[in-house]
Design an enzyme around this catalytic site. Structure first.
Site, PDB file in Angstrom:
ATOM      1  CG  HIS A   1      -1.554   1.342   1.523  1.00 43.00           C
ATOM      2  ND1 HIS A   1      -2.578   1.877   0.777  1.00 43.00           N
ATOM      3  CD2 HIS A   1      -1.282   2.261   2.481  1.00 43.00           C
ATOM      4  CE1 HIS A   1      -2.903   3.059   1.272  1.00 43.00           C
ATOM      5  NE2 HIS A   1      -2.135   3.322   2.311  1.00 43.00           N
TER       6      HIS A   1
ATOM      7  CG  ASP B   1       6.063  17.554 -26.812  1.00 43.65           C
ATOM      8  OD1 ASP B   1       6.278  17.114 -25.667  1.00 43.65           O
ATOM      9  OD2 ASP B   1       5.361  16.956 -27.647  1.00 43.65           O
TER      10      ASP B   1
ATOM     11  CD1 TRP C   1       6.473   3.380   3.985  1.00 43.83           C
ATOM     12  CD2 TRP C   1       7.692   4.080   2.253  1.00 43.83           C
ATOM     13  NE1 TRP C   1       6.877   4.662   4.252  1.00 43.83           N
ATOM     14  CE2 TRP C   1       7.628   5.123   3.206  1.00 43.83           C
ATOM     15  CE3 TRP C   1       8.409   4.306   1.069  1.00 43.83           C
ATOM     16  CZ2 TRP C   1       8.248   6.351   3.006  1.00 43.83           C
ATOM     17  CZ3 TRP C   1       9.024   5.538   0.890  1.00 43.83           C
ATOM     18  CH2 TRP C   1       8.947   6.543   1.847  1.00 43.83           C
TER      19      TRP C   1
ATOM     20  CB  SER D   1      10.201   5.699 -14.253  1.00 39.34           C
ATOM     21  OG  SER D   1       9.101   6.532 -14.473  1.00 39.34           O
ATOM     22  CB  SER D   2      10.861   9.394 -10.605  1.00 34.80           C
ATOM     23  OG  SER D   2      11.262   8.279  -9.935  1.00 34.80           O
TER      24      SER D   2
ATOM     25  CG  HIS E   1      12.580  14.645   5.598  1.00 35.59           C
ATOM     26  ND1 HIS E   1      11.547  14.221   6.376  1.00 35.59           N
ATOM     27  CD2 HIS E   1      12.365  15.961   5.382  1.00 35.59           C
ATOM     28  CE1 HIS E   1      10.746  15.229   6.647  1.00 35.59           C
ATOM     29  NE2 HIS E   1      11.215  16.297   6.056  1.00 35.59           N
TER      30      HIS E   1
ATOM     31  CD  GLU F   1       9.710  10.043  -2.621  1.00 35.72           C
ATOM     32  OE1 GLU F   1      10.663  10.348  -3.360  1.00 35.72           O
ATOM     33  OE2 GLU F   1       8.587   9.720  -3.032  1.00 35.72           O
TER      34      GLU F   1
ATOM     35  CE1 TYR G   1       8.915  19.401   3.584  1.00 38.97           C
ATOM     36  CE2 TYR G   1      10.939  18.176   3.927  1.00 38.97           C
ATOM     37  CZ  TYR G   1       9.889  18.918   4.426  1.00 38.97           C
ATOM     38  OH  TYR G   1       9.802  19.147   5.764  1.00 38.97           O
TER      39      TYR G   1
ATOM     40  CB  SER H   1       0.778  28.838  -5.480  1.00 36.77           C
ATOM     41  OG  SER H   1       1.327  28.387  -4.275  1.00 36.77           O
TER      42      SER H   1
ATOM     43  CG  HIS I   1      12.742  14.566  11.385  1.00 38.90           C
ATOM     44  ND1 HIS I   1      12.613  15.773  10.771  1.00 38.90           N
ATOM     45  CD2 HIS I   1      12.158  13.670  10.565  1.00 38.90           C
ATOM     46  CE1 HIS I   1      11.975  15.618   9.619  1.00 38.90           C
ATOM     47  NE2 HIS I   1      11.692  14.354   9.474  1.00 38.90           N
ATOM     48  CG  HIS I   2      12.142  10.147   9.264  1.00 41.80           C
ATOM     49  ND1 HIS I   2      10.824  10.028   8.926  1.00 41.80           N
ATOM     50  CD2 HIS I   2      12.598  11.220   8.567  1.00 41.80           C
ATOM     51  CE1 HIS I   2      10.492  10.961   8.050  1.00 41.80           C
ATOM     52  NE2 HIS I   2      11.553  11.702   7.820  1.00 41.80           N
TER      53      HIS I   2
ATOM     54  CB  THR J   1       5.849  25.008   5.863  1.00 40.85           C
ATOM     55  OG1 THR J   1       7.046  24.267   5.625  1.00 40.85           O
ATOM     56  CG2 THR J   1       4.691  24.224   5.308  1.00 40.85           C
TER      57      THR J   1
ATOM     58  CE  LYS K   1       6.184  26.913  -0.640  1.00 34.22           C
ATOM     59  NZ  LYS K   1       5.675  27.523  -1.861  1.00 34.22           N
TER      60      LYS K   1
ATOM     61  NE  ARG L   1       3.940   3.450  10.816  1.00 36.79           N
ATOM     62  CZ  ARG L   1       4.869   4.019  10.031  1.00 36.79           C
ATOM     63  NH1 ARG L   1       5.865   4.713  10.563  1.00 36.79           N
ATOM     64  NH2 ARG L   1       4.806   3.915   8.735  1.00 36.79           N
TER      65      ARG L   1
END
Lengths: 524, 188
Positions: A75, A104, A140, A168-169, A252, A254, A256, A267, A301-302, A327, A330, A449
């Site tokens: 998931h 293009d 994951w 790909s990315s 991390h 990732e 963002y 925006s 921090h993880h 943040t 924004k 979890r």
């Protein structure tokens, strides 16, 4: 160049499957990405339903724990790499050339490749679920030694599929950068770029910086598991904690990657329906860039509970809290944009306002998690699950929904069924909060979890959460219905679909012709 | 258009970041070495100390634990010793393979508090080598160590902890050696 493009447009579009297989057109590829992402969103959502069905009651009812673990793992992988990221890439493909007045994407053939390897990556990942021993079941985040010592041999499929997703990315990101740097219309200076383009440019650099690190991490897992290296095996001189450092150095930035394009979308939409210019354009650009830079110095921090020294805990706590400053800039800018605007509540605006409120809730729980001593209690509980679903579902996914409703009329030339879309919004808004808000409470009360069973005192809340989950999941079928109906027909819309909208994409007719801006527009 | 040049730069950046992921491995070790963050002591044979500080006593204790189902029992003859910085001390460890089959033991040391790790020097340690042991075999190991004279003053006691790994499968997989050979080799 315009001559080349004109000649190109005269050859006629291939029909049927070949059109999609061989296409180098940014609009076709954008559509492919978006449809792929929607499919993955539904598959990943179905897995979430399995999880919520099992957690509806305490005890083990429907699936065995090993399968439950595969569901939580896949998931997560599907939603991150299959749903959210391809959706943003799809939006980038569709919108960036039209927003900057380019004919293009800069590298159209690579563009075709970066999409068409994705279905293979996810076919491999999903197929591994049906092999003997099952698919990945280590979360994951695939922490070593769960993914090395304690995983089955199908881990190789997981590793290869992540490799392909990464390639790909990265190709997608390179394409975005080259397009934005080289193909802006004359007069489109950097500080005139639409914010969606700015946020994507910065996201693309983040992707290039960290996806290779993820590729390195999975490669190390592969060699540790199959070729006898010991990057993460203490017995051979390695260090399992180092896995977490490498993973979160990717992980991390990732997160963002999954939220900066969302900031760009919001925006874009908020000024349209407030009928005002975006408040603080320049500060938005700088805030995005500083969030991106800061994302490289907060990864640990993880890992507050891995036994870091005090100095490390303090550094990562303060650095993390520092991110709330840009943040906050924004969020305040969006609110200031709406302030005294002539606001109307069209469906994209509804999703955007929901985004601002709910993403901010997710941001606040993030701040709570950033407090090191508090994190020792919150770590690995449902509080964390609530936090990242608020920023990823009511954040990233809601922004993608907003974008889809905002540009769908431009893509199809038809207005969507507004009643059905509003029903989709309100059902989603209510159910998503029933789904994720109580998770804060069970998390604070100590429910861990990634566990298929739980203590009896969490039973009522979990039943409520599951009901919210089913309602949210089923509501998304309405979105599928809206998109399908809109693609089939509906009220014709003019080139400029929304009154207050600004930008080059609204200067072309709706639906957007197959080739746009073959002659670059002049931007004043 | 100069797409090619920008493309090459971006591809180079991608490759660079892939290499950086692997560079993180030695960087991590160096960083931990310099800062002493993770309590990993050196796995090399140390030089003998030149000085001894008579006026100071540091308490060093020893613990061991088996990782997972590693079938070993290793106990220090003395659970703690009081030593003067710089002075060599020998501590005996009794190791036993509690399974019936031949296994290979690898002990991994760790020092707490972490910042004391680089001040604990080992001149002889069973953790330096892989230790093949026959089924039910009992062996005596000697740890010869000293505490550095530079040990920060606020460290009054430190703990040397050994985690015991069963690396039999790993060794036979990677080196393709029969375990019997290793055990036989040791008996020479």
């Amino acid at each position: 160049m315009s001559a080349i493009v004109e000649e190109h447009s005269n050859h006629g579009t291939p029909k049927g499957l070949q059109r999609w297989l061989f296409t180098t057109n940014h609009k076709d590829i954008g559509t492919l990405y978006l449809l792929f992402s929607l499919t993955m969103f539904l598959i990943g959502g179905a897995m979430a339903m399995v999880i919520r069905a099992e957690l509806f009651q305490p005890g083990l009812q429907l699936v065995d724990p090993h399968f439950f673990n595969q569901m939580t793992t896949v998931h997560g992988l599907i939603m991150v790499f299959g749903a959210v990221m391809p959706a943003f890439t799809g939006l980038a493909n569709w919108m960036i050339p039209m927003m900057i007045g380019a004919p293009d994407m800069a590298l159209p053939r690579m563009n075709n490749w970066s999409f068409w390897i994705l279905p293979f990556a996810f076919a491999i990942l999903l197929m591994s679920l049906f092999l003997e021993g099952g698919g990945p079941a280590f979360g994951w985040t695939f922490y070593a030694p769960l993914s090395t010592t304690y995983s089955n041999d199908n881990t190789a499929f997981f590793v290869f599929s992540v490799h392909i997703m990464g390639i790909s990315s990265i190709m997608g990101a390179i394409n975005v950068i080259v397009t934005i740097v080289n193909l802006r219309a004359p007069g489109m200076t950097w500080m005139k770029l639409p914010l969606f383009v700015w946020t994507w440019l910065i996201t693309a650099f983040l992707l290039i910086a960290v996806m290779p690190v993820l590729a390195g991490a999975v490669t190390m897992v592969l060699t540790d598991k199959f070729f006898g290296t010991s990057f993460f095996d203490a017995a051979g001189g390695g260090d399992p904690v180092m896995f977490q450092h490498i993973f979160w150095f990717f992980g991390h930035p990732e997160v963002y990657i999954m939220i900066l394009p969302a900031f760009g979308i919001i925006s874009t939409i908020v000024p349209t329906f407030s009928r005002k210019k975006l408040f603080g354009y320049a500060s938005m650009v700088y805030a995005t860039a500083s969030i991106a830079l800061l994302s490289f110095v907060v990864w640990a921090h993880h890992m507050f509970t891995t036994g870091m020294p005090l100095a490390g805990e303090l550094f990562f706590m303060y650095a993390t809290m520092l991110i709330s400053v840009p943040t906050g800039v924004k969020v305040f800018n969006w609110v200031a944009t709406m302030w005294r605007g002539a606001i109307s509540f069209e469906v994209p605006m509804l999703f955007s306002i929901a985004f601002i409120v709910l993403f901010t809730i997710g941001g606040f729980s993030g701040l709570m998690l950033a407090i090191t001593p508090a994190d020792f209690q919150y770590h690995d509980t449902y509080f964390v699950v609530a936090h990242f679903h608020y920023v990823l579902v009511t954040g990233a996914v809601f922004s993608i929904m907003a974008a889809a409703y905002y540009w769908l009329p431009k893509w199809t030339g038809n207005m969507f069924d507004i009643k059905l879309a509003k029903l989709h919004f309100w059902l989603s808004l209510v159910s998503v909060n029933v789904l994720f808000f109580p998770m804060h409470f069970v998390g604070l009360a100590g429910m861990p979890r990634r566990i298929p069973d739980y203590a009896l005192q969490f039973a009522d809340f979990n039943a409520i959460i599951s009901i919210g989950g089913f309602a949210f999941g089923l509501s998304q079928l309405l979105f599928v219905a809206v998109v399908y109906k809109c693609a089939k027909g509906g009220e014709q819309v003019p080139g400029k679909v929304w009154d207050g909208a600004e930008g080059l994409e609204w200067e072309v007719p709706s639906p957007a012709p197959y080739h746009t801006f073959s002659t670059p527009p002049e931007v004043k | 258009m100069q797409h090619g040049r920008l493309l090459r730069k971006l591809l180079l950046l991608t490759l660079g970041m892939f290499a950086f992921a692997f560079a993180l491995v030695p960087l991590y070790d160096v960083f931990c070495d310099v800062t002493g963050l993770n309590g990993k002591p050196s796995m090399k044979v140390a030089e003998q100390s030149e000085a001894i500080i008579d006026s100071r006593q540091v308490e060093v204790s020893f613990t061991t634990h088996s990782q997972g189902h590693a079938p070993f029992k290793v106990d220090a003859a003395q659970h703690f010793v009081s030593v003067q910085p710089g002075k060599l001390t020998d501590v005996k460890f009794i190791a036993k393979n509690i399974s019936d089959s031949d296994r290979i033991l690898q002990a991994i040391p760790s020092v707490s508090p972490g910042k004391a790790a680089k001040y604990l020097h080992k001149m002889a340690c069973f953790c330096f080598d892989q230790q093949p042991m026959k089924g039910k075999e009992e062996v005596e190991f000697v740890l010869r160590f000293y505490v550095d004279t530079e040990l920060p003053d606020d460290v009054e006691e430190l703990t040397l902890s050994y985690t015991l790994f069963d690396i039999t499968e790993r060794v036979s997989q990677t080196q393709n050696v029969q375990l019997g050979q290793l055990v036989a080799l040791k008996e020479f």
